[in-house]
Write a protein that holds these residues in place. Structure first.
Motif, PDB file in Angstrom:
ATOM      1  N   ASN A 185       0.813  -1.216   0.000  1.00 13.79           N
ATOM      2  CA  ASN A 185       0.000   0.000   0.000  1.00 13.79           C
ATOM      3  C   ASN A 185       0.850   1.272   0.000  1.00 13.79           C
ATOM      4  O   ASN A 185       0.614   2.170  -0.813  1.00 13.79           O
ATOM      5  N   PRO A 186       1.823   1.401   0.904  1.00  4.91           N
ATOM      6  CA  PRO A 186       2.640   2.623   0.852  1.00  4.91           C
ATOM      7  C   PRO A 186       3.465   2.734  -0.424  1.00  4.91           C
ATOM      8  O   PRO A 186       3.683   3.844  -0.939  1.00  4.91           O
ATOM      9  N   LEU A 187       3.937   1.602  -0.964  1.00  2.40           N
ATOM     10  CA  LEU A 187       4.695   1.647  -2.210  1.00  2.40           C
ATOM     11  C   LEU A 187       3.812   2.116  -3.362  1.00  2.40           C
ATOM     12  O   LEU A 187       4.232   2.929  -4.195  1.00  2.40           O
ATOM     13  N   ALA A 188       2.580   1.624  -3.411  1.00  7.69           N
ATOM     14  CA  ALA A 188       1.654   2.059  -4.458  1.00  7.69           C
ATOM     15  C   ALA A 188       1.295   3.527  -4.314  1.00  7.69           C
ATOM     16  O   ALA A 188       1.184   4.255  -5.306  1.00  7.69           O
ATOM     17  N   HIS A 189       1.153   3.987  -3.089  1.00 10.23           N
ATOM     18  CA  HIS A 189       0.737   5.371  -2.847  1.00 10.23           C
ATOM     19  C   HIS A 189       1.865   6.368  -3.079  1.00 10.23           C
ATOM     20  O   HIS A 189       1.684   7.401  -3.726  1.00 10.23           O
TER      21      HIS A 189
ATOM     22  N   GLY B 217       5.261   5.593  -4.172  1.00 13.09           N
ATOM     23  CA  GLY B 217       6.327   5.280  -5.121  1.00 13.09           C
ATOM     24  C   GLY B 217       7.563   4.734  -4.452  1.00 13.09           C
ATOM     25  O   GLY B 217       8.528   4.381  -5.129  1.00 13.09           O
ATOM     26  N   PHE B 218       7.557   4.651  -3.121  1.00 11.73           N
ATOM     27  CA  PHE B 218       8.675   4.063  -2.375  1.00 11.73           C
ATOM     28  C   PHE B 218       8.168   3.667  -1.002  1.00 11.73           C
ATOM     29  O   PHE B 218       7.129   4.144  -0.538  1.00 11.73           O
ATOM     30  N   VAL B 219       8.931   2.788  -0.337  1.00 15.31           N
ATOM     31  CA  VAL B 219       8.631   2.442   1.042  1.00 15.31           C
ATOM     32  C   VAL B 219       9.921   1.972   1.713  1.00 15.31           C
ATOM     33  O   VAL B 219      10.747   1.311   1.082  1.00 15.31           O
ATOM     34  N   PHE B 220      10.082   2.348   2.964  1.00 16.85           N
ATOM     35  CA  PHE B 220      11.170   1.868   3.805  1.00 16.85           C
ATOM     36  C   PHE B 220      10.572   0.892   4.802  1.00 16.85           C
ATOM     37  O   PHE B 220       9.681   1.256   5.574  1.00 16.85           O
TER      38      PHE B 220
ATOM     39  N   SER C 227      13.367  10.400   3.193  1.00 12.56           N
ATOM     40  CA  SER C 227      14.749   9.995   3.463  1.00 12.56           C
ATOM     41  C   SER C 227      14.758   9.035   4.648  1.00 12.56           C
ATOM     42  O   SER C 227      13.879   9.080   5.515  1.00 12.56           O
ATOM     43  N   PHE C 228      15.760   8.169   4.666  1.00 13.75           N
ATOM     44  CA  PHE C 228      15.912   7.178   5.732  1.00 13.75           C
ATOM     45  C   PHE C 228      17.299   6.581   5.595  1.00 13.75           C
ATOM     46  O   PHE C 228      17.993   6.780   4.576  1.00 13.75           O
TER      47      PHE C 228
ATOM     48  N   ASN D 190       9.645   2.382  -6.807  1.00 16.77           N
ATOM     49  CA  ASN D 190       9.090   2.345  -8.156  1.00 16.77           C
ATOM     50  C   ASN D 190       9.973   3.258  -9.019  1.00 16.77           C
ATOM     51  O   ASN D 190       9.904   4.478  -8.928  1.00 16.77           O
ATOM     52  N   ASP D 191      10.799   2.662  -9.858  1.00 13.17           N
ATOM     53  CA  ASP D 191      11.795   3.424 -10.605  1.00 13.17           C
ATOM     54  C   ASP D 191      11.173   4.345 -11.641  1.00 13.17           C
ATOM     55  O   ASP D 191      11.828   5.275 -12.110  1.00 13.17           O
ATOM     56  N   ASN D 192       9.914   4.121 -11.996  1.00 12.06           N
ATOM     57  CA  ASN D 192       9.247   5.004 -12.942  1.00 12.06           C
ATOM     58  C   ASN D 192       8.739   6.289 -12.294  1.00 12.06           C
ATOM     59  O   ASN D 192       8.420   7.244 -13.002  1.00 12.06           O
ATOM     60  N   ARG D 193       8.674   6.292 -10.960  1.00 14.07           N
ATOM     61  CA  ARG D 193       8.038   7.428 -10.280  1.00 14.07           C
ATOM     62  C   ARG D 193       8.988   8.276  -9.459  1.00 14.07           C
ATOM     63  O   ARG D 193       8.677   9.446  -9.188  1.00 14.07           O
ATOM     64  N   VAL D 194      10.129   7.724  -9.048  1.00 14.93           N
ATOM     65  CA  VAL D 194      11.010   8.492  -8.159  1.00 14.93           C
ATOM     66  C   VAL D 194      12.477   8.263  -8.507  1.00 14.93           C
ATOM     67  O   VAL D 194      12.840   7.259  -9.112  1.00 14.93           O
TER      68      VAL D 194
END
Length: 252
Positions: A24-28, A30-33, A207-208, A220-224
């Motif tokens: 869910n966070p990745l879809a929303h 474009g990345f997730v830690f 950032s993290f 998601n390499d297409n978005r960020v």
């Protein structure tokens, strides 16, 4: 370019840990830690981690660094991922166009291959299955490939008192793939190494710092865009290094 399946609309209590913690966070965003404790819960098949992590002690020097640096060691392997099938491909060069890697792109780079015991490690298999599932879940059915082309990189970035190590010497970048997963293996006597995430206008959106084994970033390499700051030794009298596994997926 991948289209992203929007986060599911079902009540939070009905969502799986994979959806809640990762998809869910990745879809929303474009990345997730995902921190190590959560990753352990998402990788129930993870075994023989110590043997897998020890293989980072046997990496070759990256001789393709256009900045002249000798602070990066690595091995490389490619796989085809399809459903439950993981097939290692014949050894091949790593190639990125200069559109995506202005420092080292535009040439075929032949890195030493994964050792056989690393390529068949249960730990790597569990990681590849997770990355494949996430990529498949977040790609609309009409755009899902029959199989994913997976590139796997073992990286060790070494830090010396007078020579910081650069995890992303090309700077803020995209990799020219669909999905990127970066997993911390081990940090030894290093400071910094902060990951920053930027939108397509290069504005900072997150950032993290990967610190614990299994701390993980999905992108998601297409978005960020993403980048990592240099690492320096905490104790300049001792060697320091940052070990990560990078897995990228694109349509085969």
């Amino acid at each position: 370019m991948s289209t992203i399946v929007p986060p599911p609309s079902q009540p939070e209590e009905t969502r799986s840990p994979l959806q809640t913690l990762l998809e869910n966070p990745l879809a929303h965003d474009g990345f997730v830690f995902v921190q190590a404790e959560a990753m352990h819960s998402l990788l129930p098949g993870l075994t023989q981690w110590d043997q897998f992590a020890a293989s980072w002690n046997d990496l070759g020097v990256d001789l393709y660094m256009a900045d002249g640096g000798r602070y990066r060691r690595r091995r490389y392997a490619t796989f085809s991922l399809s459903g439950e099938t993981i097939s290692r491909k014949p050894h091949q060069p790593h190639y990125q166009s200069r559109d995506y890697n202005t420092l080292n792109g535009g040439i075929e780079r032949w890195f030493e291959p994964f050792l056989p015991e690393t390529a068949t490690s249960p730990a790597l298999e569990a990681i590849l299955r997770l990355v494949c599932r996430v990529a498949t879940d977040l790609t609309p059915p009409a755009r899902r490939p029959g199989s994913w082309h997976a590139e796997t990189h073992q990286f060790r970035i070494e830090a010396q008192s007078d020579k910081p190590g650069h995890p992303t010497p090309e700077g803020l970048h995209r990799d020219g793939v669909d999905w990127v997963c970066v997993i911390m293996i081990r940090r030894e006597n290093v400071a910094c190494g902060e990951t920053s995430i930027h939108d397509l206008n290069r504005q900072l959106v997150g950032s993290f710092t990967l610190t614990q084994p299994l701390d993980t970033a999905f992108v998601n390499d297409n978005r960020v865009y993403h980048g990592v700051t240099p690492v320096e030794p905490n104790d300049p009298t001792r060697p320091g290094w940052r070990d990560v596994l990078v897995v990228t997926l694109r349509h085969e």
